[in-house]
Write a protein that holds these residues in place. Structure first.
Motif, PDB file in Angstrom:
ATOM      1  N   TYR A  98      39.329  10.892  13.994  1.00  0.00           N
ATOM      2  CA  TYR A  98      39.911  10.326  12.777  1.00  0.00           C
ATOM      3  C   TYR A  98      38.893  10.386  11.638  1.00  0.00           C
ATOM      4  O   TYR A  98      39.176  10.837  10.533  1.00  0.00           O
ATOM      5  N   ALA A 145      39.136  12.242   8.132  1.00  0.00           N
ATOM      6  CA  ALA A 145      39.184  11.416   6.930  1.00  0.00           C
ATOM      7  C   ALA A 145      38.038  11.792   5.991  1.00  0.00           C
ATOM      8  O   ALA A 145      38.217  11.954   4.791  1.00  0.00           O
ATOM      9  N   LEU A 203      47.120  13.243   5.374  1.00  0.00           N
ATOM     10  CA  LEU A 203      47.329  11.801   5.503  1.00  0.00           C
ATOM     11  C   LEU A 203      48.220  11.480   6.704  1.00  0.00           C
ATOM     12  O   LEU A 203      47.959  10.547   7.451  1.00  0.00           O
ATOM     13  N   LEU A 226      46.127  11.506   9.708  1.00  0.00           N
ATOM     14  CA  LEU A 226      45.252  10.333   9.815  1.00  0.00           C
ATOM     15  C   LEU A 226      46.040   9.124  10.321  1.00  0.00           C
ATOM     16  O   LEU A 226      45.553   8.349  11.140  1.00  0.00           O
ATOM     17  N   ARG A 230      40.441   1.274   8.114  1.00  0.00           N
ATOM     18  CA  ARG A 230      40.435   2.734   8.280  1.00  0.00           C
ATOM     19  C   ARG A 230      40.352   3.426   6.926  1.00  0.00           C
ATOM     20  O   ARG A 230      39.654   4.427   6.771  1.00  0.00           O
ATOM     21  N   ALA A 243      37.237   5.947   5.421  1.00  0.00           N
ATOM     22  CA  ALA A 243      37.396   7.262   4.815  1.00  0.00           C
ATOM     23  C   ALA A 243      36.813   7.293   3.415  1.00  0.00           C
ATOM     24  O   ALA A 243      36.061   8.196   3.052  1.00  0.00           O
ATOM     25  N   VAL A 300      43.695   9.697   1.354  1.00  0.00           N
ATOM     26  CA  VAL A 300      43.263   9.973   2.727  1.00  0.00           C
ATOM     27  C   VAL A 300      43.543   8.766   3.584  1.00  0.00           C
ATOM     28  O   VAL A 300      43.529   7.680   3.115  1.00  0.00           O
TER      29      VAL A 300
END
Lengths: 334, 203
Positions: free
Chosen positions: A129, A133, B82, B85, B106, B110, B203
């Motif tokens: 992830y 990201a 996205l 993610l 999260r 990012a 993101v």
């Protein structure tokens, strides 16, 4: 407490259990996805190469690595690298838990692994992830930087440009002269000053004056090469910097053509504007390159040209007495 | 106000209605420059101005506009990054719902300076859930409804979502899960997207 071997399947989908001969008794489900046809029954060290610590090539040596981090790679296929950690089972065998370490990003792609192939406590999925990201965020930042760099170049371009004529400005000329001086490269410099410009401004207005300046700029751009720098450095003062050595004949030619074309009357609002130009020329052979000196010499030559009458040009030569000035018939320039 | 949010509204409008419509919204909102930078910050008043202008120009209530934004974020090819993610959140829709608590963290992982409202999922009897969003980001709840609807489709789950209004800075969304494996769902491979880049979308 001992953990039953069956529980390893749940907790450690990348474990192997070895018997006392170093043969694989059982291996976790995820290890079975790595393209090795048969794991159970094979010698562990035949399937995996331990490359750190060095010289681990039998079960005895393998058992001695207890408590250390093992660096391994598959001997076949993609030769994926792995991290390992060994615990002896007390009966001569051992359990080794493996992980992909940093190679997880390639491993999930190479072996089409899914979340279910990792223990819920494993941070592998979080790491994937994070990689995605961060690369998306970096991408956005990089695009922004590119745009900002473009804007900066535009701003610099504008800062080096004379807004009225589109020629370079004094800052740009200083910049070029400094660069040439530092490179100790030969160059020639022409200092051009308009004659009768003040009269045009005074009698016909600033718009006419601006028009004349723009016309002069067009002529200068027309007559110079791409590598030359043509700059407006003052109200009606211009400088042309020509890198590389230029012969006196070419410089004389250029000066004559400039003076002839500038001296041609231009029409503004139906009225004739008449100016001409005087030019002073100096040259650097690359050994004496102080920009200020060269500029000063061009200036001395320019005033000599002006003194000798308008629409003339002159070369600087050491010692004021040696300045020569060549008459130029403005009207018959073409 | 993080540029990511404003940039999202811009890209959504451009991709859905075309650049001219976005230009009209930008000028109605009084923006000097119609292009937002995803990685810069803006005055919070800009968001309110853009939302007001969108309502006028599109002749559509903001709730519907923002829901469309949420759906777009998951389902438009330009936002594939996205979607991926979000899919990292769980292997099925229920696990995904539970991962929503971590959504602001999260997002911050990012993009360090990107702050979303707090998200809290509460389990009720059977297959009903309540999502509480708290923090000052006008319209966030409606974006979430659109986004959750699209994510349910993505997982192949059948679920109902309702925005139950806002109390102060807290917005409530109720979720009723009808079936987790209702349809096929879209493909998600862990290792497929390390080179996926979003086109200036969040993101």
């Amino acid at each position: 407490m001992t953990i039953p071997l069956a529980a390893l399947h749940v907790f450690c989908p990348m474990h192997v259990a070895l018997d006392r001969f170093g043969h694989i008794k059982q291996a976790g489900a995820t290890l079975h996805k790595l393209g090795v046809p048969q794991l159970e029954g094979r010698r562990f060290l035949d399937v995996f190469e331990v490359y750190r610590p060095r010289a681990v090539d039998c079960m005895t040596q393998l058992l001695r690595t207890e408590g250390r981090k093992l660096h391994l790679r598959l001997r076949s296929g993609k030769r994926t690298s792995l991290k390992g950690h060994l615990v002896p089972d007390g009966t001569g065998g051992a359990a080794i838990n493996l992980s992909f370490g940093i190679a997880v990003i390639d491993a999930v792609r190479d072996y089409a692994l899914t979340s279910a192939d990792f223990a819920p406590t494993d941070l592998a999925v979080e790491m994937l992830y994070l990689v995605e990201a961060k690369s998306a965020a970096m991408d956005a930042s990089r695009r922004l930087n590119t745009r900002l760099q473009g804007a900066m170049l535009d701003a610099e371009e504008r800062a080096f440009t004379d807004t009225l004529t589109g020629l370079r400005n004094r800052r740009a000329m200083d910049h070029v002269l400094t660069r040439l001086g530092r490179a100790e490269a030969p160059f020639a410099l022409m200092h051009l000053d308009l004659d009768f410009f003040k009269q045009v401004n005074d009698t016909m207005g600033h718009a006419a004056g601006d028009y004349v300046l723009q016309n002069v700029a067009r002529i200068m751009l027309d007559e110079t090469r791409k590598d030359d720098t043509a700059a407006r450095v003052g109200g009606d003062e211009f400088v042309i910097v020509m890198s590389n050595s230029v012969s006196c004949e070419r410089l004389s030619d250029l000066a004559q053509r400039l003076i002839a074309r500038i001296s041609k009357p231009v029409l503004f609002d139906g009225r004739e504007c008449r100016v001409s130009a005087s030019v002073g020329i100096s040259q650097s052979d690359g050994t004496h390159t102080d920009p200020a000196t060269i500029l000063e010499e061009a200036d001395i030559a320019l005033y000599a040209a002006k003194r000798a009458g308008r629409a003339r040009f002159a070369f600087y030569q050491a010692g004021p007495a040696e300045i020569t000035s060549m008459p130029q018939n403005a009207a018959a320039g073409e | 106000m993080h540029g990511l949010i404003l940039r999202t509204l811009q890209i959504f409008t451009q991709d859905t209605y075309g650049y001219d419509t976005w230009s009209a919204i930008a000028s109605e909102a009084g923006l000097e420059n119609p292009d937002f930078e995803a990685m810069l910050h803006y005055d919070p008043a800009v968001l309110e101005a853009v939302l007001r202008a969108a309502e006028t120009i599109l002749n559509k209530p903001n709730e519907a506009f923002l829901e469309d934004v949420g759906t777009y974020l998951v389902s438009h090819p330009n936002c594939e990054g996205l979607r991926r993610l979000l899919r990292f959140g769980g292997v099925d829709f229920i696990e995904f719902l539970h991962s929503l608590d971590d959504l602001p963290d999260r997002a911050r992982l990012a993009v360090a300076d990107f702050t979303l409202p707090d998200v809290e999922l509460r389990d009720h009897a059977g297959d009903s859930f309540e999502l509480r969003l708290s923090g000052h980001l006008p319209g966030f709840g409606h974006v979430m409804v659109g986004l959750l609807r699209a994510m349910a489709d993505d997982y192949g789950a059948l679920a109902l979502f309702e925005h139950c209004g806002a109390q102060g800075e807290v917005e409530l969304i109720t979720i009723t899960l009808v079936e987790t494996a209702y349809a096929e769902g879209r493909d998600f491979k862990l290792g497929a997207g390390t080179r996926v880049a979003t086109t200036g979308s969040p993101v």
